[in-house]
Design a protein around this motif. Structure first.
Motif, PDB file in Angstrom:
ATOM      1  N   UNK A   1       0.847  -1.187   0.000  1.00 43.33           N
ATOM      2  CA  UNK A   1       0.000   0.000   0.000  1.00 43.33           C
ATOM      3  C   UNK A   1       0.886   1.242   0.000  1.00 43.33           C
ATOM      4  N   UNK A   2       0.302   2.377  -0.351  1.00 43.32           N
ATOM      5  CA  UNK A   2       1.070   3.623  -0.396  1.00 43.32           C
ATOM      6  C   UNK A   2       1.698   3.928   0.962  1.00 43.32           C
ATOM      7  N   UNK A   3       0.937   3.772   2.022  1.00 45.85           N
ATOM      8  CA  UNK A   3       1.428   4.082   3.360  1.00 45.85           C
ATOM      9  C   UNK A   3       2.593   3.167   3.746  1.00 45.85           C
ATOM     10  N   UNK A   4       2.441   1.874   3.488  1.00 40.44           N
ATOM     11  CA  UNK A   4       3.490   0.925   3.847  1.00 40.44           C
ATOM     12  C   UNK A   4       4.732   1.109   2.979  1.00 40.44           C
ATOM     13  N   UNK A   5       4.524   1.414   1.698  1.00 43.68           N
ATOM     14  CA  UNK A   5       5.657   1.626   0.807  1.00 43.68           C
ATOM     15  C   UNK A   5       6.461   2.844   1.237  1.00 43.68           C
ATOM     16  N   UNK A   6       5.765   3.909   1.610  1.00 45.13           N
ATOM     17  CA  UNK A   6       6.441   5.128   2.069  1.00 45.13           C
ATOM     18  C   UNK A   6       7.217   4.863   3.350  1.00 45.13           C
ATOM     19  N   UNK A   7       6.617   4.091   4.266  1.00 42.63           N
ATOM     20  CA  UNK A   7       7.261   3.797   5.545  1.00 42.63           C
ATOM     21  C   UNK A   7       8.532   2.959   5.341  1.00 42.63           C
ATOM     22  N   UNK A   8       8.440   1.910   4.525  1.00 44.35           N
ATOM     23  CA  UNK A   8       9.590   1.032   4.316  1.00 44.35           C
ATOM     24  C   UNK A   8      10.684   1.737   3.505  1.00 44.35           C
ATOM     25  N   UNK A   9      10.279   2.505   2.504  1.00 45.78           N
ATOM     26  CA  UNK A   9      11.267   3.246   1.706  1.00 45.78           C
ATOM     27  C   UNK A   9      11.993   4.271   2.564  1.00 45.78           C
ATOM     28  N   UNK A  10      11.267   4.846   3.509  1.00 47.08           N
ATOM     29  CA  UNK A  10      11.873   5.809   4.429  1.00 47.08           C
ATOM     30  C   UNK A  10      12.935   5.131   5.291  1.00 47.08           C
ATOM     31  N   UNK A  11      12.632   3.924   5.769  1.00 44.35           N
ATOM     32  CA  UNK A  11      13.579   3.195   6.600  1.00 44.35           C
ATOM     33  C   UNK A  11      14.839   2.812   5.808  1.00 44.35           C
TER      34      UNK A  11
END
Length: 282
Positions: free
Chosen positions: A253-263
């Motif tokens: 999902x967009x939210x999860x992708x943003x979170x993991x990419x941020x990490x």
């Protein structure tokens, strides 16, 4: 004159200042229902008297809502009609009534909205920031420490932010906004909406703070603070970060992708989230 439906609960918006903002439909509803539940019956009686409305009042506020709601709802179930009003504006928007409405839904009672004044929507309409997407935070915590912690969680929020604030806390609240969001964030202070001394003042947060501090009388009244959302520079996302994000987005999902990419990359998840929204390829 309107036709009142038996057993119905009417959610009626009342003026936030100017009495003529009470719509003809709202006046008819308040005149024709069997009884009115009001946050402060003394305050509401002044409004009703102005329009010659003599409908019986019942108090319903944060301290008695859970106790009184079953009794009021039973009256609705038995066929009576009721209107819910707050001291000012649209009920439930930083006002009591949530428990009553949830219980009414559980009983499958008829609930009807009678729209009208809202300080939230009125402030957004004059602020000049994006109103397509916004976050309403109501009243921030009263103590500075808790207030700053809440603001830190909103620091990277890209949507327009809207807060209510009381006169005795407005100065301290603006001070905390400056400390957390920075001096240059754009904001609008909306004061005494629809009243004689209505004021709409737009500036940076530090400019609003200085304006408020310049004259003591400016700190009086009911306030809405509208703050521009965080602005992100998509140039901060390099090609490698962008590739990682879109690869993750194919599976997540967009939210999860943003979170993991941020990490993985160290780029703020809010920046990545906003980048995706701006790209219109979410």
């Amino acid at each position: 004159m309107v036709s009142i439906k038996k057993g119905s609960l009417y959610i009626v918006a009342t003026p936030i200042g100017h009495l003529q903002d009470l719509s003809p439909r709202a006046q008819s509803i308040l005149r024709e229902v069997d009884f009115i539940a009001a946050e402060d019956t003394r305050h509401s009686r002044h409004l009703l008297n102005h329009f010659g409305i003599t409908t019986p009042l019942q108090s319903l506020h944060e301290h008695n809502e859970r106790f009184k709601s079953p009794v009021l709802l039973q009256r609705l179930h038995d066929g009576e009609s009721m209107a819910l009003i707050s001291d000012a504006g649209t009920p439930l928007i930083s006002d009591p009534g949530g428990f009553l409405i949830q219980a009414a839904h559980a009983m499958q009672l008829n609930i009807i909205a009678i729209p009208g004044p809202s300080a939230l929507i009125s402030a957004l309409s004059v602020a000049g920031f994006s109103a397509d997407r916004f976050v309403f935070e109501g009243f921030l915590p009263a103590k500075s420490g808790a207030r700053q912690q809440r603001l830190k969680k909103l620091l990277e929020e890209s949507r327009t932010l809207v807060f209510y604030e009381a006169p005795h806390r407005i100065f301290d609240c603006l001070n905390d906004l400056v400390q957390i969001f920075g001096e240059k964030r754009e904001a609008v202070l909306v004061k005494e909406l629809t009243k004689v001394f209505e004021t709409v003042y737009r500036d940076t947060l530090s400019g609003l703070f200085d304006w408020l501090n310049a004259r003591a009388e400016r700190q009086k009244g009911e306030f809405v603070i509208v703050v521009q959302g965080a602005q992100f520079d998509n140039k901060a996302i390099d090609p490698k970060t962008e590739r990682i994000f879109w690869l993750l987005r194919q599976e997540l999902s967009l939210k999860k992708a943003a979170k993991l990419a941020s990490e993985i990359t160290g780029v703020s998840k809010n920046t990545l989230y906003q980048f995706a929204l701006d790209s219109k390829n979410v």
